[in-house]
Write a protein that holds these residues in place. Sequence first.
Motif, mmCIF file in Angstrom:
data_model
loop_
_atom_site.group_PDB
_atom_site.id
_atom_site.type_symbol
_atom_site.label_atom_id
_atom_site.label_comp_id
_atom_site.label_asym_id
_atom_site.label_seq_id
_atom_site.Cartn_x
_atom_site.Cartn_y
_atom_site.Cartn_z
ATOM 1 N N ILE A 224 1.143 -0.752 -0.069
ATOM 2 C CA ILE A 224 -0.103 0.080 -0.237
ATOM 3 C C ILE A 224 1.199 0.718 0.266
ATOM 4 C CG2 ILE A 224 -2.039 1.361 0.867
ATOM 5 C CD1 ILE A 224 -2.741 -1.122 -0.235
ATOM 6 N N GLY A 225 1.545 0.946 0.912
ATOM 7 C CA GLY A 225 2.767 2.457 0.867
ATOM 8 C C GLY A 225 4.010 1.520 1.462
ATOM 9 N N MET A 226 5.286 3.310 1.294
ATOM 10 C CA MET A 226 6.440 2.377 2.496
ATOM 11 C C MET A 226 6.041 3.005 3.687
ATOM 12 S SD MET A 226 8.620 5.738 0.886
ATOM 13 C CE MET A 226 7.943 8.063 0.407
ATOM 14 N N ALA A 227 7.162 3.267 4.550
ATOM 15 C CA ALA A 227 6.826 2.967 6.209
ATOM 16 C C ALA A 227 8.388 3.313 6.809
ATOM 17 C CB ALA A 227 6.128 2.423 6.893
ATOM 18 N N VAL A 228 7.987 4.490 8.076
ATOM 19 C CA VAL A 228 9.809 3.858 8.736
ATOM 20 C C VAL A 228 9.658 3.402 10.088
ATOM 21 C CG1 VAL A 228 10.631 5.601 9.890
ATOM 22 C CG2 VAL A 228 10.132 6.184 7.453
ATOM 23 N N LEU A 229 10.184 2.397 9.838
ATOM 24 C CA LEU A 229 9.759 1.708 10.947
ATOM 25 C C LEU A 229 11.104 1.317 11.858
ATOM 26 C CD1 LEU A 229 7.561 -1.012 9.835
ATOM 27 C CD2 LEU A 229 6.402 1.030 10.791
ATOM 28 N N PRO A 230 10.943 1.124 13.527
ATOM 29 C CA PRO A 230 12.162 1.458 14.073
ATOM 30 C C PRO A 230 12.387 -0.288 13.728
ATOM 31 C CG PRO A 230 10.042 0.941 16.061
ATOM 32 C CD PRO A 230 9.295 1.170 13.626
ATOM 33 N N GLU A 231 14.229 -0.381 14.275
ATOM 34 C CA GLU A 231 14.536 -1.832 13.995
ATOM 35 C C GLU A 231 13.821 -2.941 14.878
ATOM 36 O OE1 GLU A 231 19.455 -2.950 14.040
ATOM 37 O OE2 GLU A 231 18.854 -1.158 14.961
ATOM 38 N N ILE A 232 13.810 -2.618 15.966
ATOM 39 C CA ILE A 232 12.553 -3.569 17.046
ATOM 40 C C ILE A 232 11.846 -4.275 16.031
ATOM 41 C CG2 ILE A 232 10.976 -2.114 18.004
ATOM 42 C CD1 ILE A 232 11.394 -3.514 20.534
ATOM 43 N N ALA A 233 10.904 -3.372 15.326
ATOM 44 C CA ALA A 233 9.561 -4.015 14.038
ATOM 45 C C ALA A 233 9.879 -4.495 13.253
ATOM 46 C CB ALA A 233 8.396 -2.859 14.304
ATOM 47 N N ILE A 234 10.998 -4.615 12.558
ATOM 48 C CA ILE A 234 11.527 -5.312 11.319
ATOM 49 C C ILE A 234 12.316 -5.857 11.548
ATOM 50 C CG2 ILE A 234 11.616 -3.081 10.214
ATOM 51 C CD1 ILE A 234 14.248 -3.293 10.011
ATOM 52 N N ASN A 235 12.790 -6.575 12.751
ATOM 53 C CA ASN A 235 13.635 -8.299 12.611
ATOM 54 C C ASN A 235 12.735 -9.411 11.688
ATOM 55 O OD1 ASN A 235 15.184 -7.077 14.410
ATOM 56 N ND2 ASN A 235 14.366 -7.695 16.233
ATOM 57 N N ASP A 236 11.465 -9.525 11.682
ATOM 58 C CA ASP A 236 10.611 -10.576 10.556
ATOM 59 C C ASP A 236 10.972 -10.814 9.588
ATOM 60 O OD1 ASP A 236 8.861 -9.025 11.301
ATOM 61 O OD2 ASP A 236 7.533 -9.946 11.255
ATOM 62 N N LEU A 237 11.600 -8.975 8.548
ATOM 63 C CA LEU A 237 10.824 -8.759 7.137
ATOM 64 C C LEU A 237 12.338 -9.129 6.156
ATOM 65 C CD1 LEU A 237 9.695 -4.875 7.412
ATOM 66 C CD2 LEU A 237 8.925 -7.010 7.110
ATOM 67 N N ASP A 238 11.697 -9.934 5.813
ATOM 68 C CA ASP A 238 12.799 -10.904 4.660
ATOM 69 C C ASP A 238 14.045 -9.508 3.413
ATOM 70 O OD1 ASP A 238 14.076 -12.019 3.020
ATOM 71 O OD2 ASP A 238 12.975 -13.888 2.324
ATOM 72 N N PRO A 239 15.330 -9.170 3.849
ATOM 73 C CA PRO A 239 15.405 -8.297 2.637
ATOM 74 C C PRO A 239 15.448 -8.614 1.578
ATOM 75 C CG PRO A 239 17.494 -9.128 4.713
ATOM 76 C CD PRO A 239 16.113 -9.942 4.831
ATOM 77 N N GLU A 240 15.114 -9.719 0.764
ATOM 78 C CA GLU A 240 14.752 -10.291 -0.327
ATOM 79 C C GLU A 240 13.746 -9.953 -0.585
ATOM 80 O OE1 GLU A 240 16.894 -12.084 -2.722
ATOM 81 O OE2 GLU A 240 18.333 -11.680 -0.550
ATOM 82 N N GLN A 241 12.603 -9.697 0.010
ATOM 83 C CA GLN A 241 11.419 -9.444 0.094
ATOM 84 C C GLN A 241 11.014 -7.406 -0.476
ATOM 85 O OE1 GLN A 241 7.988 -11.432 0.457
ATOM 86 N NE2 GLN A 241 9.326 -12.963 1.586
ATOM 87 N N TYR A 242 11.903 -6.815 0.826
ATOM 88 C CA TYR A 242 11.508 -5.572 1.705
ATOM 89 C C TYR A 242 13.061 -4.830 1.193
ATOM 90 C CZ TYR A 242 7.329 -7.396 3.170
ATOM 91 O OH TYR A 242 6.089 -7.819 3.821
ATOM 92 N N SER A 243 12.559 -3.421 0.490
ATOM 93 C CA SER A 243 13.905 -2.329 0.773
ATOM 94 C C SER A 243 14.295 -1.990 2.001
ATOM 95 C CB SER A 243 13.732 -1.782 -0.353
ATOM 96 O OG SER A 243 12.785 -0.825 -0.467
#
Length: 282
Positions: A224-243
């Motif tokens: 839907i859009g980009m987001a600014v998130l803290p490091e604590i909230a992104i540990n489960d994100l795959d760098p292959e799918q997200y910049s």
Amino acid sequence: MKVDDYKLLVTIKNVGTIRGAAKELLISQPAISQRLKQIEEQWDDTIFIRTHKNVIVTPVGEKIIAFGEQLIKGEEKLLDDISKISTAVTGRLSLGVSSVVGQYLLPKILENYINHFPDVKIELFTSLSQTLRNSMTNFHLLIVRGEKINGMHCIELFSDRLFLIDKKTVNKQTKEKILVEFQSDPSLHSMVDEWFIQHPDMKPSRKLKVDQIETCKQLMSHGIGMAVLPEIAINDLDPEQYSLQPLIVENQPLTRKTWLCYTDAAKELPQVRAFLNMFVEA
């Protein structure tokens, strides 16, 4: 009247409706209405005026509820005083915790604490850090983001970086730049806005505002859009799918510190010391 009766009145006043109080206290509406009727009969006066939308406290009700609030605070102080002279870790532990920390870090710590000290009654309130600062006297311990709280002892728990995150798509060139923004303290929004000013090529064309960080994250993950998130909230994100682009200003990463704050008086309580030790060790 019992202390629980005064707690009922205070809850009705704070929530503003019988229905809301029933939900807050996990009591049926008829039971609350019946008890309120008995209380008003006992005082021989009206405490609340009922309307279709809410309840209005009468002048007599204001005095009764103000007395009840003092009584409740007195009971809490008595429980704390008893805890101070007890060798066992019991009593109540009142926590005011930043919503972000409450979602991503606190559950594991709290589970461990309860397993070790099952006799402690946990009182937990999560909200924006600014809201917690404005009501800091209501808690034994506060965990806030951003700046530490003046007049309290504060331990820096960690500092995490901020990232601009977007889902990788094949049509990124034509995609509208939308920023999904979760509700937070003004200091965070100011930091992010300053970064976008310095990076006009990344500036969003518009914003979508949501109340919860997880809602923000889910909207971002669905493109839907980009987001600014803290490091604590992104540990489960795959760098292959997200910049994942760290926010840098003057060659320094933008970060948010997290503080554990308490007073000398609170630290006298065994249950507070036990939490401090366990949290810092974790």
